[in-house]
Design a protein around this motif. Structure first.
Motif: not given
Length: 312
Positions: A245-273
């Motif tokens: 089912e090739p439509v499932g490959y659309g879920a790969l778009l969530l991977v860069p979104l996960a990286g973006y969320v992690w990046l925001i969290g890292r920046r916020q963590g550095r600022e909080k520290e």
């Protein structure tokens, strides 16, 4: 612990509070207006209470309780013990009795150390200070026998006394009965010491400290959310590959979104520290001002938590 709940200068600000505190000191044979003596008392009692919690009786009691609770479930899984079920249950009962006895004994010793001697008198002093409208900078959780998170009433809470009417020339901010939740602000006036004519000022609160108070409890969800997005993206791709089912490959778009969320969290963590270090430095400045004789108002909840966790 250099940052005291209240110092001698603040107690001496109201002659009636000072007289009541000295009366408590006479009963316990301790000068509660001596900041150095109080600091040494709190440090020594805290170490003693922590040592009581590490006594062999406490650990053995917990182990005996754990073994007594698990033994009835383990016996059926071991063929060699199946024929000795009643003996095993009897042993479990004995372990439970011994465990409860040891835990009660350890807690009794800990509560006795918390509730007797000059430490009990110091809680009376804090209760009298509140009754006279003297603000307390913070009350450590261990001093009242509360958990490390600060929840609950505690095994030895600060006693409550009838509110004393303020002196005619007492500023409204020190009126008894008013909630002592006002954090230290930049407009705090410079109080005078009890023994010196020159006033000692409480340092003004920097903007970085105000920002820390605002975002101290913000965040903390980025790692979990990024992990879920990454797993969802990978799971969708695996499903697409195994089910044609090739439509499932659309879920790969969530991977860069996960990286973006992690990046925001890292920046916020550095600022909080960064802000946390600024807030910790400020609390230490406040402790130094208090040691010099300044009357320090109550810290904000975020700064109180920081002071207690860092043993300022």
């Amino acid at each position: 612990m250099d940052l005291l709940p209240v110092n001698g200068a603040a107690l001496a600000d109201d002659p009636r509070a000072l007289e009541a505190v000295r009366a408590v000191g006479l009963r316990y044979g301790f000068d509660y207006t001596d900041d150095a003596a109080v600091t040494a008392l709190l440090a020594e009692r805290k170490r003693a209470l922590e040592a009581e919690q590490r006594q062999p009786a406490a650990w053995l009691g917990v182990l005996a309780l754990t073994a007594g609770l698990l033994l009835p479930f383990v016996v059926p899984m071991v063929p060699a013990l199946t024929d000795r079920l009643f003996a095993a249950l009897g042993a479990a009962g004995c372990l439970l009795v011994v465990g409860v006895a040891l835990v009660v004994h350890a807690r009794t010793r800990w509560k006795r150390a918390l509730s007797r001697g000059p430490l009990a008198g110091y809680r009376e002093v804090l209760g009298l200070a509140r009754a006279h409208g003297v603000p307390l900078t913070h009350v450590p959780a261990w001093l009242e026998g509360r958990s490390s998170t600060g929840g609950g009433k505690g095994a030895a809470p600060i006693p409550t006394y009838a509110t004393v009417e303020p002196l005619p020339d007492t500023p409204p901010s020190h009126a008894p009965g008013a909630p002592s939740t006002t954090p230290i602000a930049a407009s705090t006036t410079a109080p005078s010491t009890a023994s010196a004519a020159a006033p000692v000022a409480v340092p003004p609160k920097p903007e970085a400290v105000r920002s820390y108070e605002t975002m101290a409890d913000v965040g903390g969800w980025h790692d979990e959310t990024g992990c879920l997005l990454f797993l969802a993206g990978g799971g969708g791709a695996i499903w697409a590959a195994t089910s044609a089912e090739p439509v499932g490959y659309g879920a790969l778009l969530l991977v860069p979104l996960a990286g973006y969320v992690w990046l925001i969290g890292r920046r916020q963590g550095r600022e909080k520290e960064r802000l946390r270090k600024a807030a910790l430095a400020y609390v230490r400045e406040v402790a130094a001002a208090q040691a010099a004789g300044a009357k320090v108002p109550e810290l904000s909840p975020e700064l109180r938590k920081l002071a207690e966790t860092e043993d300022v």
